[in-house]
Design an enzyme around this catalytic site. Structure first.
Site, PDB file in Angstrom:
ATOM      1  N   LYS A 112       0.370  -1.124   0.566  1.00 50.82           N
ATOM      2  CA  LYS A 112       0.111  -0.291   0.126  1.00 50.82           C
ATOM      3  C   LYS A 112       1.198   0.860  -0.185  1.00 50.82           C
ATOM      4  O   LYS A 112       0.978   2.189  -1.064  1.00 50.82           O
ATOM      5  CB  LYS A 112      -0.967   0.032   1.483  1.00 50.82           C
ATOM      6  CG  LYS A 112      -2.525  -0.936   0.733  1.00 50.82           C
ATOM      7  CD  LYS A 112      -3.224  -1.089   2.079  1.00 50.82           C
ATOM      8  CE  LYS A 112      -3.560  -2.870   1.959  1.00 50.82           C
ATOM      9  NZ  LYS A 112      -4.316  -3.296   3.341  1.00 50.82           N
ATOM     10  N   ASP A 153     -10.934   3.082   3.860  1.00 52.00           N
ATOM     11  CA  ASP A 153     -10.987   1.266   4.138  1.00 52.00           C
ATOM     12  C   ASP A 153     -12.798   0.994   3.514  1.00 52.00           C
ATOM     13  O   ASP A 153     -13.747   0.129   2.980  1.00 52.00           O
ATOM     14  CB  ASP A 153     -10.723   0.624   5.250  1.00 52.00           C
ATOM     15  CG  ASP A 153     -10.035  -0.113   4.476  1.00 52.00           C
ATOM     16  OD1 ASP A 153      -9.691  -0.763   3.206  1.00 52.00           O
ATOM     17  OD2 ASP A 153      -9.018  -0.786   5.752  1.00 52.00           O
ATOM     18  N   GLN A 210      -4.192  -1.483   9.701  1.00 50.95           N
ATOM     19  CA  GLN A 210      -4.415  -2.857   8.690  1.00 50.95           C
ATOM     20  C   GLN A 210      -5.127  -3.840   9.344  1.00 50.95           C
ATOM     21  O   GLN A 210      -4.466  -3.631  10.912  1.00 50.95           O
ATOM     22  CB  GLN A 210      -3.034  -3.021   8.386  1.00 50.95           C
ATOM     23  CG  GLN A 210      -2.560  -4.693   8.491  1.00 50.95           C
ATOM     24  CD  GLN A 210      -4.080  -4.706   6.629  1.00 50.95           C
ATOM     25  OE1 GLN A 210      -2.953  -3.884   5.756  1.00 50.95           O
ATOM     26  NE2 GLN A 210      -4.036  -5.579   6.201  1.00 50.95           N
TER      27      GLN A 210
END
Ligand code: NAD
Length: 277
Positions: free
Chosen positions: A48, A115, A92
């Site tokens: 990422k 997200d 994460q």
């Protein structure tokens, strides 16, 4: 049979984003928090971070010890909520067991929730008013769009009902005008349901679960699953070799949904930047 090349579609998406970033007066910023040193999570976070750099984003990779307290992690999220350089915040997952994942997600400011997991963003997706949408399902919709197939009225079956993939995936397809069936581990006659489907999206995490003869001739098959065999080989949830005999379109693993998820995260970060402006 056509392959849906997620790697290529993702590269085009990243190129388009990079071109847009060149014209901005400030680089969009993404902060990724990694708690602990889980090997898979470490690779995802590195990928990422690299993807951010490639498109010209400002990127902060924040590594925290697995022993971090709940309050310390929340304080870090709050600090990023208040940091003007940061447009997107991603924690994460999975987090170590002593941390409350839901509380952490709900603490992320909804406008920085790239997200798309915050209940406010999930609620908007349910109402078909979504702005920041979960990356994997949104990436799948981008892949489906490249086939040129109109989803209106199509019979779509989503296999898997997790909060991060299956459920938002079903909602995306419903919002696109499809008729959606959602299957889970208790579903009866899975093969029968799949045999009637025009579009199948599988996100379970069981190698080769979906057999070729469960797939209707010409159906579109998107494989979200990522499974590592004992040999070290990476495979999806669909038995690719038998599936290609019936599928009209199919996404491979690797090189399918995986690269799209990261490219969509960048797309969401750009959206968050534009919204904040
Ligand atoms: P999860 O474990 O949270 O959910 C799995 C779902 O599958 C559950 O709803 C469960 O009921 C259902 N299920 C289990 N066995 C089943 C069966 N035999 N038949 C039908 N349904 C069954 O998993 P997840 O987080 O949604 O991830 C699923 C897979 O997708 C994993 O392999 C994961 O690694 C992968 N994944 C890939 C990406 C990507 O970017 N490519 C992103 C997220 C997840």
């Amino acid at each position: 049979m056509n392959i849906i090349d997620g790697k290529q579609i993702a590269q085009k998406l990243r190129n388009d984003i990079a071109k847009k970033v060149e014209k901005l007066d400030r680089a969009p910023g993404l902060a990724v928090i990694l708690v602990g040193d889980d090997p898979a999570s470490t690779i995802y976070v590195r990928n990422k971070d690299n993807a951010c750099k490639e498109v010209g984003f400002y990127s902060e990779k924040i590594n925290k010890s697995a022993n971090i307290t709940q309050q310390e992690l929340l304080d870090e999220v709050i600090r990023l909520n208040n940091d003007d350089k940061i447009d997107g915040i991603l924690v994460q997952l999975p987090l170590p067991k002593h941390l409350d994942t839901n509380l952490v997600i709900e603490t992320i400011s909804p406008e920085k929730d790239v997200d798309g997991f915050h209940s406010e963003n999930i609620g908007k997706l349910m109402q078909n008013k979504a702005n920041l949408r979960p990356c994997t399902p949104k990436g799948v919709m981008t892949m489906l769009a490249t086939t040129g197939i109109d989803l209106i009225g199509k019979d779509c079956v989503v296999v898997g009902a997790s909060n991060i993939v299956g459920r938002p995936m079903a909602m995306e397809l419903l919002n696109a005008g499809a008729t959606v069936t959602i299957c889970n581990s208790k579903t009866q006659d899975l093969s029968g349901k799949l045999q009637r489907a025009d579009v199948i999206v599988v996100a379970v995490g069981v190698a080769h679960l979906i057999k070729g003869d469960w797939i209707k001739k010409g159906a579109v098959v998107i494989d979200v699953g990522i499974n590592r065999l004992e040999t070290g080989k990476l495979v999806g949830d669909v038995d690719f070799e038998s599936a290609i005999k019936n599928a009209g379109w199919i996404s491979p693993v690797p090189g399918g949904v995986g690269p799209m998820t990261i490219a969509t995260l960048l797309e969401n970060t750009l959206t968050a930047y534009q919204n904040r402006k």
